[in-house]
Design a protein around this motif. Structure first.
Motif, PDB file in Angstrom:
ATOM      1  N   GLU A  33     -69.852 -25.685  35.074  1.00 47.59           N
ATOM      2  CA  GLU A  33     -68.765 -24.924  35.669  1.00 47.59           C
ATOM      3  C   GLU A  33     -68.820 -25.049  37.071  1.00 47.59           C
ATOM      4  OE1 GLU A  33     -66.104 -23.690  34.364  1.00 47.59           O
ATOM      5  OE2 GLU A  33     -66.382 -23.897  32.122  1.00 47.59           O
ATOM      6  N   VAL A  34     -67.542 -25.176  37.658  1.00 50.75           N
ATOM      7  CA  VAL A  34     -67.476 -24.942  39.070  1.00 50.75           C
ATOM      8  C   VAL A  34     -66.605 -23.899  39.592  1.00 50.75           C
ATOM      9  CG1 VAL A  34     -66.751 -26.011  41.182  1.00 50.75           C
ATOM     10  CG2 VAL A  34     -67.657 -27.564  39.285  1.00 50.75           C
ATOM     11  N   THR A  35     -67.253 -22.643  40.326  1.00 48.18           N
ATOM     12  CA  THR A  35     -66.193 -21.705  40.608  1.00 48.18           C
ATOM     13  C   THR A  35     -66.176 -22.000  42.106  1.00 48.18           C
ATOM     14  OG1 THR A  35     -67.400 -20.430  39.028  1.00 48.18           O
ATOM     15  CG2 THR A  35     -66.322 -19.342  40.725  1.00 48.18           C
ATOM     16  N   SER A  36     -64.761 -21.583  42.281  1.00 45.06           N
ATOM     17  CA  SER A  36     -64.549 -21.645  43.881  1.00 45.06           C
ATOM     18  C   SER A  36     -64.826 -20.546  44.547  1.00 45.06           C
ATOM     19  CB  SER A  36     -62.940 -22.085  43.998  1.00 45.06           C
ATOM     20  OG  SER A  36     -62.560 -23.306  43.449  1.00 45.06           O
ATOM     21  N   PRO A  46     -64.623 -14.628  35.894  1.00 44.05           N
ATOM     22  CA  PRO A  46     -64.728 -14.388  34.447  1.00 44.05           C
ATOM     23  C   PRO A  46     -64.002 -15.341  33.543  1.00 44.05           C
ATOM     24  CG  PRO A  46     -63.810 -12.240  35.541  1.00 44.05           C
ATOM     25  CD  PRO A  46     -63.748 -13.601  36.469  1.00 44.05           C
ATOM     26  N   GLY A  47     -62.936 -16.182  33.722  1.00 45.18           N
ATOM     27  CA  GLY A  47     -62.441 -17.074  33.215  1.00 45.18           C
ATOM     28  C   GLY A  47     -63.524 -18.368  32.975  1.00 45.18           C
ATOM     29  N   HIS A  48     -64.033 -18.544  34.230  1.00 44.98           N
ATOM     30  CA  HIS A  48     -65.171 -19.591  34.012  1.00 44.98           C
ATOM     31  C   HIS A  48     -66.361 -19.185  33.174  1.00 44.98           C
ATOM     32  CE1 HIS A  48     -63.619 -22.348  37.126  1.00 44.98           C
ATOM     33  NE2 HIS A  48     -63.329 -21.433  37.935  1.00 44.98           N
ATOM     34  N   MET A  49     -66.731 -18.125  33.149  1.00 48.35           N
ATOM     35  CA  MET A  49     -67.666 -17.655  32.019  1.00 48.35           C
ATOM     36  C   MET A  49     -67.210 -17.554  30.858  1.00 48.35           C
ATOM     37  SD  MET A  49     -70.329 -17.112  34.163  1.00 48.35           S
ATOM     38  CE  MET A  49     -69.624 -18.663  34.925  1.00 48.35           C
ATOM     39  N   ALA A  50     -66.013 -17.227  30.475  1.00 49.31           N
ATOM     40  CA  ALA A  50     -65.426 -17.466  29.166  1.00 49.31           C
ATOM     41  C   ALA A  50     -65.708 -18.876  28.675  1.00 49.31           C
ATOM     42  CB  ALA A  50     -64.155 -16.738  29.092  1.00 49.31           C
ATOM     43  N   ARG A  51     -65.019 -19.791  29.528  1.00 51.68           N
ATOM     44  CA  ARG A  51     -65.006 -21.245  29.358  1.00 51.68           C
ATOM     45  C   ARG A  51     -66.545 -21.948  28.910  1.00 51.68           C
ATOM     46  NH1 ARG A  51     -61.696 -25.156  32.739  1.00 51.68           N
ATOM     47  NH2 ARG A  51     -63.567 -25.021  34.083  1.00 51.68           N
ATOM     48  N   LEU A  52     -67.437 -21.254  30.063  1.00 52.89           N
ATOM     49  CA  LEU A  52     -68.840 -21.694  29.555  1.00 52.89           C
ATOM     50  C   LEU A  52     -69.364 -21.317  28.298  1.00 52.89           C
ATOM     51  CD1 LEU A  52     -71.398 -22.944  30.885  1.00 52.89           C
ATOM     52  CD2 LEU A  52     -72.011 -20.526  31.688  1.00 52.89           C
ATOM     53  N   SER A 205     -59.203 -26.913  28.996  1.00 53.83           N
ATOM     54  CA  SER A 205     -58.415 -25.805  29.229  1.00 53.83           C
ATOM     55  C   SER A 205     -58.625 -25.350  30.839  1.00 53.83           C
ATOM     56  CB  SER A 205     -58.636 -24.766  28.366  1.00 53.83           C
ATOM     57  OG  SER A 205     -57.877 -23.654  28.563  1.00 53.83           O
ATOM     58  N   GLY A 206     -57.950 -25.725  31.718  1.00 52.77           N
ATOM     59  CA  GLY A 206     -58.356 -25.223  33.236  1.00 52.77           C
ATOM     60  C   GLY A 206     -58.337 -23.597  33.315  1.00 52.77           C
ATOM     61  N   ILE A 207     -59.088 -23.309  34.065  1.00 51.00           N
ATOM     62  CA  ILE A 207     -59.019 -21.811  34.681  1.00 51.00           C
ATOM     63  C   ILE A 207     -58.012 -21.780  35.534  1.00 51.00           C
ATOM     64  CG2 ILE A 207     -60.118 -19.992  35.344  1.00 51.00           C
ATOM     65  CD1 ILE A 207     -61.224 -21.104  32.604  1.00 51.00           C
ATOM     66  N   THR A 208     -57.718 -22.731  36.341  1.00 46.90           N
ATOM     67  CA  THR A 208     -56.693 -22.674  37.269  1.00 46.90           C
ATOM     68  C   THR A 208     -55.530 -23.152  36.848  1.00 46.90           C
ATOM     69  OG1 THR A 208     -58.396 -23.502  39.098  1.00 46.90           O
ATOM     70  CG2 THR A 208     -56.191 -23.578  39.606  1.00 46.90           C
ATOM     71  N   ARG A 209     -55.333 -23.743  35.738  1.00 45.69           N
ATOM     72  CA  ARG A 209     -54.049 -23.975  35.020  1.00 45.69           C
ATOM     73  C   ARG A 209     -53.402 -22.821  34.434  1.00 45.69           C
ATOM     74  NH1 ARG A 209     -52.737 -24.248  29.656  1.00 45.69           N
ATOM     75  NH2 ARG A 209     -51.370 -26.065  28.854  1.00 45.69           N
ATOM     76  N   GLN A 210     -54.419 -22.229  33.865  1.00 45.02           N
ATOM     77  CA  GLN A 210     -53.902 -20.800  33.423  1.00 45.02           C
ATOM     78  C   GLN A 210     -53.507 -19.908  34.370  1.00 45.02           C
ATOM     79  OE1 GLN A 210     -56.926 -18.718  31.051  1.00 45.02           O
ATOM     80  NE2 GLN A 210     -56.305 -16.723  31.065  1.00 45.02           N
ATOM     81  N   ALA A 211     -54.016 -19.759  35.520  1.00 43.34           N
ATOM     82  CA  ALA A 211     -53.847 -18.689  36.503  1.00 43.34           C
ATOM     83  C   ALA A 211     -52.150 -19.294  36.967  1.00 43.34           C
ATOM     84  CB  ALA A 211     -54.597 -18.643  37.846  1.00 43.34           C
ATOM     85  N   VAL A 212     -52.189 -20.600  37.345  1.00 46.78           N
ATOM     86  CA  VAL A 212     -51.088 -21.168  37.976  1.00 46.78           C
ATOM     87  C   VAL A 212     -49.771 -21.078  37.176  1.00 46.78           C
ATOM     88  CG1 VAL A 212     -50.038 -23.431  38.720  1.00 46.78           C
ATOM     89  CG2 VAL A 212     -52.092 -22.679  39.672  1.00 46.78           C
TER      90      VAL A 212
END
Length: 284
Positions: A33-36, A46-52, A205-212
């Motif tokens: 995972e890469v967190t900005s 939290p989204g990155h941890m859920a996808r991890l 399933s992009g975390i940024t995709r979901q937010a955007v």
């Protein structure tokens, strides 16, 4: 010199070691995972941890530590490296074992590595001028929804495109765009609808995709999640991509042909502004 994390230890980057028998090294048997980071805080954590957690579960791989412990590790790395803007990379491998295609015994200890990268995320020349992309066949394995370190094809394709004067590639399968080399892909149609491929094993399933997409709906912009063709890209009003490391980045050219007027479009620009604003407000 950066301080990095390896299996419980915080060490200078030139002292970090992993076994040559690590399955991440031998088989790309690893997820990441890469967190900005903005203003010294974590974006969409939290989204990155859920996808991890999902990626680990799909590969029957054990989580090395809890999410709370991962948050503590991220925050200590921010402090140790005085990181204000950039990214934190996290990788979990199945661990070290004698080389065999079969997964090792279940009690094999996973390896956990994290490190920071400084990068200007807000002031992005590429987002300002817009990306030029090339289309290539999507020849990756069919579980792109699992965020593994099997990135050789995407790296090769992007490098070839860059050598030819482009910034990135959009991958194409069965005549339809799946995603970019390390990002999700979007077009804006003539009537202002945002179109992006629906979630499936063929895309991440992009975390940024979901937010955007949530930002788009709040702006009352119509969103369609479906496959789209290269002809639709060429006829689009504008196009863009999203990822944790580039946020929303306009795409102005496909295979040498301008998209829209060949300039970053207003939808992409507005979504970028709102995403950054919301991310800063929600960062932890």
């Amino acid at each position: 010199m950066r301080t990095v994390y390896v299996n419980g230890d915080y060490v200078p980057e030139n002292e970090a070691t992993i076994s040559v028998f690590d399955r991440g090294f031998l088989f790309a048997d690893a997820v990441y995972e890469v967190t900005s980071v903005l203003d010294g805080k974590l974006i969409d954590f939290p989204g990155h941890m859920a996808r991890l957690s999902r990626s680990l579960g799909e590969l029957d791989m054990a989580a090395p530590v809890s999410d709370d412990e991962l948050l503590d590790i991220h925050r200590r790395l921010l402090s140790e490296n005085d990181l204000v803007e950039g990214m934190i990379y996290l990788q979990v491998t199945r661990g070290a074992a004698d080389r065999d295609f079969l997964f090792p015994e279940a009690d094999t200890r996973p390896n956990l590595v994290l490190f920071t990268q400084e990068k200007s995320l807000i002031d992005s020349p590429l987002a300002e001028r817009g990306q030029k992309v090339r289309s290539v066949d999507d020849l990756r394995w069919r579980r792109s929804d699992i965020k593994t370190t099997q990135l050789l094809y995407a790296s090769w394709a992007k490098s070839r495109a860059h050598a030819g004067g482009a910034d990135d590639v959009w991958l194409v399968r069965d005549g339809h765009v799946t995603e970019g080399s390390s990002n999700n892909a979007y077009i804006v149609t003539a009537d202002g609808t945002i179109v992006t491929r629906h979630l499936s094993p063929e895309i991440l399933s992009g975390i940024t995709r979901q937010a955007v997409l949530q930002c788009a709906r709040e702006l009352q912009i119509k969103v369609e999640e479906r496959p789209f063709t290269l002809d639709e890209v060429r006829g689009a009003r504008e196009a863009f991509s999203t990822s944790a490391s580039s946020f929303v980045s306009p795409v102005i050219e496909m295979d040498g042909m301008a998209i829209g007027d060949g300039e970053p479009g207003p939808v992409a620009r507005r979504l970028r502004e709102i995403y950054i604003e919301k991310s800063r407000a929600a960062a932890i």
